[in-house]
Design a protein around this motif. Structure first.
Motif, PDB file in Angstrom:
ATOM      1  N   THR A 156      -4.456  25.273   8.565  1.00 36.32           N
ATOM      2  CA  THR A 156      -3.223  24.570   7.138  1.00 36.32           C
ATOM      3  C   THR A 156      -1.925  23.965   8.317  1.00 36.32           C
ATOM      4  N   ARG A 157      -1.115  23.130   7.604  1.00 39.34           N
ATOM      5  CA  ARG A 157      -0.201  22.507   8.911  1.00 39.34           C
ATOM      6  C   ARG A 157       0.480  21.681   8.308  1.00 39.34           C
ATOM      7  N   VAL A 158       1.385  20.880   8.942  1.00 38.75           N
ATOM      8  CA  VAL A 158       2.620  19.905   8.120  1.00 38.75           C
ATOM      9  C   VAL A 158       1.401  18.537   9.572  1.00 38.75           C
ATOM     10  N   VAL A 159       1.877  17.718   8.531  1.00 37.46           N
ATOM     11  CA  VAL A 159       1.335  16.263   9.441  1.00 37.46           C
ATOM     12  C   VAL A 159       1.994  14.979   9.117  1.00 37.46           C
ATOM     13  N   HIS A 160       2.126  14.671  10.147  1.00 37.05           N
ATOM     14  CA  HIS A 160       2.494  13.212   9.363  1.00 37.05           C
ATOM     15  C   HIS A 160       1.427  12.317   9.361  1.00 37.05           C
ATOM     16  N   LEU A 161       1.664  11.394   8.469  1.00 39.02           N
ATOM     17  CA  LEU A 161       0.766  10.024   7.793  1.00 39.02           C
ATOM     18  C   LEU A 161       0.561   8.944   8.903  1.00 39.02           C
ATOM     19  N   ASP A 162      -0.927   8.674   9.090  1.00 39.04           N
ATOM     20  CA  ASP A 162      -0.868   7.680   9.775  1.00 39.04           C
ATOM     21  C   ASP A 162      -0.393   6.447   9.077  1.00 39.04           C
ATOM     22  N   ASP A 163      -0.032   5.526   9.304  1.00 39.85           N
ATOM     23  CA  ASP A 163       0.640   4.282   8.203  1.00 39.85           C
ATOM     24  C   ASP A 163      -1.075   3.436   8.385  1.00 39.85           C
ATOM     25  N   VAL A 164      -2.000   3.831   8.131  1.00 38.85           N
ATOM     26  CA  VAL A 164      -2.829   3.833   7.607  1.00 38.85           C
ATOM     27  C   VAL A 164      -3.639   4.113   6.694  1.00 38.85           C
ATOM     28  N   THR A 165      -3.507   5.612   6.608  1.00 39.27           N
ATOM     29  CA  THR A 165      -3.719   6.873   5.154  1.00 39.27           C
ATOM     30  C   THR A 165      -1.986   5.873   4.652  1.00 39.27           C
ATOM     31  N   ARG A 166      -0.968   6.021   4.921  1.00 38.38           N
ATOM     32  CA  ARG A 166      -0.812   5.638   3.364  1.00 38.38           C
ATOM     33  C   ARG A 166      -0.112   4.574   2.492  1.00 38.38           C
ATOM     34  N   ARG A 167      -1.233   3.100   3.721  1.00 37.74           N
ATOM     35  CA  ARG A 167      -1.108   1.694   3.409  1.00 37.74           C
ATOM     36  C   ARG A 167      -2.481   2.246   1.888  1.00 37.74           C
ATOM     37  N   GLN A 168      -3.631   3.311   2.104  1.00 40.74           N
ATOM     38  CA  GLN A 168      -4.694   3.212   1.673  1.00 40.74           C
ATOM     39  C   GLN A 168      -3.744   4.332   0.526  1.00 40.74           C
ATOM     40  N   ASN A 169      -3.186   4.424   0.130  1.00 38.75           N
ATOM     41  CA  ASN A 169      -2.913   5.609  -1.077  1.00 38.75           C
ATOM     42  C   ASN A 169      -1.310   4.645  -1.634  1.00 38.75           C
ATOM     43  N   SER A 170      -1.218   4.161  -1.216  1.00 41.39           N
ATOM     44  CA  SER A 170       0.171   3.305  -2.097  1.00 41.39           C
ATOM     45  C   SER A 170       0.003   2.543  -3.242  1.00 41.39           C
ATOM     46  N   GLY A 171      -1.842   2.842  -3.929  1.00 41.47           N
ATOM     47  CA  GLY A 171      -1.476   2.314  -5.014  1.00 41.47           C
ATOM     48  C   GLY A 171      -1.014   3.860  -6.207  1.00 41.47           C
ATOM     49  N   MET A 172      -0.876   4.320  -5.772  1.00 32.97           N
ATOM     50  CA  MET A 172      -0.126   5.105  -7.107  1.00 32.97           C
ATOM     51  C   MET A 172       0.869   5.115  -6.802  1.00 32.97           C
ATOM     52  N   PHE A 173       1.925   4.512  -5.455  1.00 29.73           N
ATOM     53  CA  PHE A 173       3.028   4.227  -5.346  1.00 29.73           C
ATOM     54  C   PHE A 173       3.674   2.966  -5.180  1.00 29.73           C
ATOM     55  N   GLY A 174       3.033   2.081  -6.588  1.00 31.59           N
ATOM     56  CA  GLY A 174       3.751   1.392  -7.013  1.00 31.59           C
ATOM     57  C   GLY A 174       2.948   0.210  -6.090  1.00 31.59           C
ATOM     58  N   ASP A 175       2.306   0.160  -5.671  1.00 32.93           N
ATOM     59  CA  ASP A 175       1.470  -0.314  -4.108  1.00 32.93           C
ATOM     60  C   ASP A 175       2.811  -0.345  -2.797  1.00 32.93           C
TER      61      ASP A 175
END
Length: 247
Positions: free
Chosen positions: A152-171
């Motif tokens: 378990t650790r702190v990670v930086h999210l890939d831009d692909v992942t941030r785009r994939q998850n953006s639906g919960m953040f107003g796209d």
């Protein structure tokens, strides 16, 4: 590895819910590893229905979620802590304090990661770990490359992942936090049993890579093939490329 290909996504969700329910009923003190996302919402809804029908008791269950965004408090509607309350915890009789989610607003994030690992050990380790798979091939938020012995650790999210998850953040991918806390691949692999669920056309290519491609830290989901007790549940659409290539 056992691979179940269901005719429909609904049947895939039902298979997964039944396996989780079996785990809860079959243990005096079940410890679940839980995940988030649209796929999991359907699975949790089925578990809630079983609980409301009086056939599934969560009172002895402890759970640990895979991940949480850094910077989002539990009250934030986009936090995974809020997600779990909305979709599962508030609907079943799991006692308060037994559903664990990493604290994304801890003052000392490294200490929070160590605390989370210790809490899993204290609970006796993970029994059944529920997994999804991201477009980068991640399980949890184990973006490429992720060592197979990572914790378990702190990670930086890939831009692909941030785009994939953006639906919960107003796209808007820019609104998705850049960092998260995640169980490591090594933490996940220590679970007694792994259940990975993927449905839909959008998962077909990465499912094939995870199941047919080289086992590599560049695709953390390939690590599940190193585990002795893995069930992969797919619908026909998500299984399409894998099925073609395995033949």
């Amino acid at each position: 590895m056992k691979i179940i290909v269901a005719d429909t996504s609904g049947q895939a969700f039902q298979h997964a819910a039944d396996m989780i329910a079996e785990e809860i009923r079959g243990s005096q003190a079940p410890v679940l590893g839980l995940a988030t996302g649209r796929t999991m919402e359907n699975i949790y809804q089925l578990l809630v229905q079983q609980h409301e029908a009086g056939t599934l008791d969560f009172s002895g269950t402890t759970s640990f979620n895979l991940d949480e965004y850094v910077g989002l408090p539990p009250t934030d509607p986009n936090s995974y802590s809020h997600y779990m309350q909305e979709h599962l915890f508030s609907h079943v009789n799991m006692p308060a304090g037994q559903g664990h989610v990493p604290n994304g607003v801890a003052v000392d994030l490294e200490a929070e990661c160590a605390r989370y690992e210790a809490a899993i050990r204290t609970a006796g380790g993970l029994g059944l770990q529920l997994l999804g798979i991201g477009e980068t091939g991640h399980i949890g938020f184990n973006e490429p490359p992720s060592a197979f012995d990572s914790r378990t650790r702190v990670v930086h999210l890939d831009d692909v992942t941030r785009r994939q998850n953006s639906g919960m953040f107003g796209d808007d991918p820019e609104r998705v936090p850049e960092r998260a806390l995640t169980m490591g691949v090594g933490t996940i692999l220590e679970a007694r049993r792994l259940v990975l669920v993927a449905v839909g056309e959008g998962k077909a290519a990465i499912v094939d890579e995870a199941l047919n491609g080289p086992i590599s830290e560049a695709v953390s989901a390939t690590a599940i093939r190193l585990h002795d007790d893995v069930t992969v549940i797919l619908d026909e659409v998500a299984a399409r490329i894998w099925h073609r290539n395995k033949e």
